[in-house]
Design a protein around this motif. Structure first.
Motif, PDB file in Angstrom:
ATOM      1  N   LEU A 124       0.850  -1.209  -0.237  1.00  0.00           N
ATOM      2  CA  LEU A 124      -0.101   0.179   0.041  1.00  0.00           C
ATOM      3  C   LEU A 124       0.812   1.280   0.073  1.00  0.00           C
ATOM      4  O   LEU A 124       0.559   2.273  -0.787  1.00  0.00           O
ATOM      5  N   SER A 125       1.939   1.112   0.764  1.00  0.00           N
ATOM      6  CA  SER A 125       2.734   2.412   0.654  1.00  0.00           C
ATOM      7  C   SER A 125       3.389   2.838  -0.555  1.00  0.00           C
ATOM      8  O   SER A 125       3.185   3.943  -1.181  1.00  0.00           O
ATOM      9  N   ALA A 126       3.841   1.670  -1.331  1.00  0.00           N
ATOM     10  CA  ALA A 126       4.502   1.786  -2.644  1.00  0.00           C
ATOM     11  C   ALA A 126       3.382   2.606  -3.660  1.00  0.00           C
ATOM     12  O   ALA A 126       3.532   3.573  -4.258  1.00  0.00           O
ATOM     13  N   ARG A 156       0.715   6.598  -6.950  1.00  0.00           N
ATOM     14  CA  ARG A 156      -0.555   7.521  -7.012  1.00  0.00           C
ATOM     15  C   ARG A 156      -0.324   8.997  -6.878  1.00  0.00           C
ATOM     16  O   ARG A 156      -0.513   9.586  -7.727  1.00  0.00           O
ATOM     17  N   LEU A 157       0.353   9.432  -5.614  1.00  0.00           N
ATOM     18  CA  LEU A 157       0.684  10.592  -5.497  1.00  0.00           C
ATOM     19  C   LEU A 157       1.513  11.366  -6.613  1.00  0.00           C
ATOM     20  O   LEU A 157       1.575  12.849  -6.678  1.00  0.00           O
ATOM     21  N   GLY A 176     -10.790   4.022   4.007  1.00  0.00           N
ATOM     22  CA  GLY A 176     -11.349   3.077   3.002  1.00  0.00           C
ATOM     23  C   GLY A 176     -10.830   1.710   2.943  1.00  0.00           C
ATOM     24  O   GLY A 176      -9.900   1.343   3.760  1.00  0.00           O
ATOM     25  N   SER A 177     -11.045   0.578   2.033  1.00  0.00           N
ATOM     26  CA  SER A 177     -10.784  -0.499   2.193  1.00  0.00           C
ATOM     27  C   SER A 177     -10.161  -0.751   0.952  1.00  0.00           C
ATOM     28  O   SER A 177     -10.528  -0.068  -0.304  1.00  0.00           O
ATOM     29  N   THR A 178      -9.642  -1.794   0.440  1.00  0.00           N
ATOM     30  CA  THR A 178      -9.145  -2.149  -0.699  1.00  0.00           C
ATOM     31  C   THR A 178      -9.780  -3.915  -0.804  1.00  0.00           C
ATOM     32  O   THR A 178      -9.780  -4.574  -0.081  1.00  0.00           O
ATOM     33  N   ILE A 191      -7.299   2.228  -4.216  1.00  0.00           N
ATOM     34  CA  ILE A 191      -6.277   2.809  -3.947  1.00  0.00           C
ATOM     35  C   ILE A 191      -5.930   4.412  -4.166  1.00  0.00           C
ATOM     36  O   ILE A 191      -5.959   5.399  -3.562  1.00  0.00           O
ATOM     37  N   ASN A 192      -6.927   4.641  -5.420  1.00  0.00           N
ATOM     38  CA  ASN A 192      -7.008   6.233  -5.910  1.00  0.00           C
ATOM     39  C   ASN A 192      -8.073   7.091  -4.727  1.00  0.00           C
ATOM     40  O   ASN A 192      -7.614   7.757  -4.409  1.00  0.00           O
ATOM     41  N   GLN A 193      -8.839   6.323  -4.379  1.00  0.00           N
ATOM     42  CA  GLN A 193     -10.052   6.828  -3.367  1.00  0.00           C
ATOM     43  C   GLN A 193      -9.237   6.927  -1.953  1.00  0.00           C
ATOM     44  O   GLN A 193      -9.311   8.005  -1.486  1.00  0.00           O
ATOM     45  N   ILE A 194      -8.736   6.009  -1.890  1.00  0.00           N
ATOM     46  CA  ILE A 194      -7.892   6.011  -0.534  1.00  0.00           C
ATOM     47  C   ILE A 194      -6.802   7.256  -0.499  1.00  0.00           C
ATOM     48  O   ILE A 194      -6.581   8.003   0.647  1.00  0.00           O
ATOM     49  N   THR A 195      -6.026   7.502  -1.610  1.00  0.00           N
ATOM     50  CA  THR A 195      -4.937   8.470  -1.588  1.00  0.00           C
ATOM     51  C   THR A 195      -5.831   9.901  -1.576  1.00  0.00           C
ATOM     52  O   THR A 195      -5.020  10.930  -1.108  1.00  0.00           O
TER      53      THR A 195
END
Length: 306
Positions: free
Chosen positions: A13-15, A20-21, A251-253, A282-286
């Motif tokens: 997730l970190s990666a 994404r950022l 959020g969740s994946t 992941i986009n939503q979490i970011t």
């Protein structure tokens, strides 16, 4: 980014969040602080770093920037953790403080710290000294149980740090720590803190306000059912009520075979499977992360997450 249990997807997730950022135009540094078991480079698709954080800790390089290596995007830099045994690294208190200071000085819009599993004192310190902590949990009993232990450990260590920083009387510190750690108490740790603050108003008010200002985001990773996802919402509520932190469910994946496929070929999933369900998650979490950790203008809006 931390968690009470290994193998729950912190590095993955970190990666991918950092990639994404970077695709959004932010300048990002991601730091592998899983000292002794570093593998963030694998998730980012780069070779094992020749030098890493441990080299800076022990003075083998003069600046932290020397250990940084470019990744899959020009505005994304990895600071690797090294492959030494933990006992070979074992930073002293002064070295840890120096590293924290230099991490805060990195030229980046976001600095992500990928921490090791568990509640080692160094892991807790990096987590609480960040502007905000992200807790990764898997929808399984062992991970959830360890997550609660991790949050309680964060509370305990945070109180210790506050008391040391403000030179609070040791007897008062011990009284509060004994209250919140007592296994016999029917009260929550935060209720114990509230009771303490009513009895010791000046000291208690200071500690209580700093605990309440502690930002923690929760991610439920690899869910299969709606019940799995709902666990994340519940944990966020309990994190606030039980420990007093300012918590938010990020959020969740979804469980997705694209995860192991991307790790096997050493490529960020967000680049190779941009339309997959987990990439959308992941986009939503970011997006939530960019809104969660808001800094004041004095710090030039540099945001750091641990």
């Amino acid at each position: 980014m931390g968690g009470g249990k290994g193998g729950i997807g912190k590095s993955f997730l970190s990666a991918n969040i950092c990639v994404r950022l970077a695709t959004l135009g932010y300048k990002v540094s991601v730091v592998d602080l899983d000292l002794g078991a570093a593998n963030l480079h694998t998730c980012l698709g780069v070779p094992t770093p020749r030098s890493g954080i441990s080299d800076f800790i022990h003075g083998n390089v003069s600046t932290l920037e020397e250990t940084g290596i470019p990744c899959c995007l020009p505005n994304l830099t990895l600071y690797g953790g090294g492959q030494e045994f933990w006992q070979q690294i074992k930073p002293q208190s002064s070295q840890k403080i120096k590293l924290i200071s230099k991490l805060q000085e990195l030229d980046a819009d976001y600095v992500f710290l990928d921490l090791g599993a568990g509640t080692h004192i160094h892991t807790l310190d990096f987590f609480i000294f960040s502007h905000g902590g992200i807790l990764v949990v898997a929808p399984e009993p062992t991970s959830i149980e360890n997550a609660y232990v991790f949050m309680k450990s964060v509370l305990y260590r945070k109180i210790q740090s506050i008391c040391k920083g403000f030179e609070i009387d040791e007897a008062l510190e011990n009284e509060l720590l004994q209250r919140i750690s007592s296994p016999r108490s029917s009260e929550t740790p935060f209720s114990q803190l509230v009771s303490f603050s009513q009895k010791n108003r000046e000291v208690g008010k200071l500690i209580k306000e700093m605990i309440e200002a502690t930002n923690i985001g929760i991610i439920m990773n690899q869910v299969r059912t709606k019940e799995d996802r709902d666990l994340g919402e519940s944990m966020s509520v309990i994190c606030s009520r039980y420990f007093g932190f300012s918590s938010q469910f990020l959020g969740s994946t979804r469980y997705d075979d694209a995860v192991w496929k991307s790790v096997r070929v050493r490529r960020p999933l967000i680049l190779d499977y941009p339309l997959s369900a987990i990439a959308v998650n992941i986009n939503q979490i970011t997006d939530k992360i960019t809104k969660m950790f808001i800094q004041d203008d004095k710090k030039d809006n540099i945001e750091k997450a641990g």
